[in-house]
Design an enzyme around this catalytic site. Structure first.
Site, mmCIF file in Angstrom:
data_model
loop_
_atom_site.group_PDB
_atom_site.id
_atom_site.type_symbol
_atom_site.label_atom_id
_atom_site.label_comp_id
_atom_site.label_asym_id
_atom_site.label_seq_id
_atom_site.Cartn_x
_atom_site.Cartn_y
_atom_site.Cartn_z
ATOM 1 N N SER A 144 0.820 -1.205 0.000
ATOM 2 C CA SER A 144 0.000 0.000 0.000
ATOM 3 C C SER A 144 0.857 1.260 0.000
ATOM 4 O O SER A 144 0.332 2.364 -0.207
ATOM 5 C CB SER A 144 -0.953 0.009 1.196
ATOM 6 O OG SER A 144 -0.232 0.109 2.406
ATOM 7 N N TYR A 157 12.211 1.849 0.203
ATOM 8 C CA TYR A 157 11.322 0.692 0.120
ATOM 9 C C TYR A 157 10.079 1.016 -0.709
ATOM 10 O O TYR A 157 9.702 0.268 -1.617
ATOM 11 C CB TYR A 157 10.913 0.252 1.522
ATOM 12 C CG TYR A 157 9.811 -0.779 1.531
ATOM 13 C CD1 TYR A 157 10.084 -2.113 1.246
ATOM 14 C CD2 TYR A 157 8.491 -0.412 1.800
ATOM 15 C CE1 TYR A 157 9.069 -3.067 1.238
ATOM 16 C CE2 TYR A 157 7.473 -1.352 1.792
ATOM 17 C CZ TYR A 157 7.764 -2.673 1.509
ATOM 18 O OH TYR A 157 6.755 -3.607 1.494
#
Length: 270
Positions: A144, A157
């Site tokens: 998400s 990330y």
């Protein structure tokens, strides 16, 4: 019962966390599972738990940063379990911070696993899938974070997962003429050990490094269960959905904020 019951699934990063939850959920649906990972002992443990549920399972050492390792894994899976009908590209790692301050090897590791790893995996397994008939599907575990404006702590990330989601979209277009579906899975915060991902980092990227247990407190205290993610993901894969969002409390707000900012980038209508 899954449309893949009696067929073979492959899961990278299947030894623990979300990958292991996928493996067990597939076993409950009657799917044979190949558990691929660099964590050999954990992969074997998960494979035994899968087999205990009445399906066939093997644990295969596979490093997604190494195409030769994946090619050998593909050969072993087909030899032992037969043609692959479902490929779940799940292996992923995280580093803190962004791309500027992180070490060169940490950045190389992140991108080799999260971006080149899915490419390597697809190239190893998909060509043979294209030569078979029936239900065939590829799934990607993104994040998400793809919907969020990234802060400094999540920058590297999150950007790698946004790249992975774009890769899944490209592969979806490539595989559509062959009747192979693609699902992109976007979990929110999950209680896994991704905060300690460097425990399995190869020497070529700096070697293993363990984080103290207190570093995982946020994931343990706030993260959803891997079983919740797996149940939602398996339903989406079985339905052939393009996208599967498994939201946490911030996912929808992050999505709305991001797309409001994108809309603001369009030129004003005259």
């Amino acid at each position: 019962m899954s449309r893949f019951a009696g067929k073979t699934a492959v899961i990278t990063g299947g030894a623990d966390g979300i990958g292991a939850a996928y493996a067990l959920a597939l076993a409950d649906a009657g799917v044979h599972v190949a558990v691929l990972d660099v964590l050999d002992d954990k992969a074997a443990e998960t494979s035994r738990a899968v087999a205990d549920r009445g399906v066939k399972s093997i644990a295969v050492h596979a490093d997604v940063t190494d195409p030769a390792s994946l090619a050998a894994a593909q050969e072993q899976v087909v030899k032992d379990l037969g043609p692959v009908a479902l490929l779940i590209i799940n292996a992923g790692v995280g580093i803190g911070g962004g791309y500027i301050g992180a070490s060169r090897r940490a950045v190389d590791w992140l991108l080799n696993v999260n971006v080149l790893g899915p490419i390597n995996t697809a190239r190893a397994f998909v060509p043979a899938m294209m030569e078979t008939d029936g239900d065939r599907h590829v799934a990607f575990t993104a994040s998400s974070a793809c919907f969020a404006q990234l802060d400094a702590g999540l920058a590297a990330y999150g950007a790698s997962k946004k790249a992975m989601a774009g890769l899944a979209e490209g592969i979806r277009a490539e595989l559509a003429p062959h009747g192979i579906g693609v699902t992109t899975i976007y979990p929110g915060l999950v209680n896994t050990r991704i905060w300690d991902a460097a425990r399995a980092r190869p020497d070529k990227f700096g070697g293993p490094r363990h984080q103290p247990e207190e570093a995982g407190a946020h994931w343990r205290d706030e993260g959803m269960t891997v079983e919740h993610v797996a149940a939602r993901a398996m339903a989406a894969i079985d339905a052939g959905d393009m996208h599967c969002i498994v939201p946490d409390d911030r996912t929808r707000d992050n999505f709305d904020e991001t797309f409001d900012l994108l809309r603001a980038g369009f030129p004003a209508q005259s």
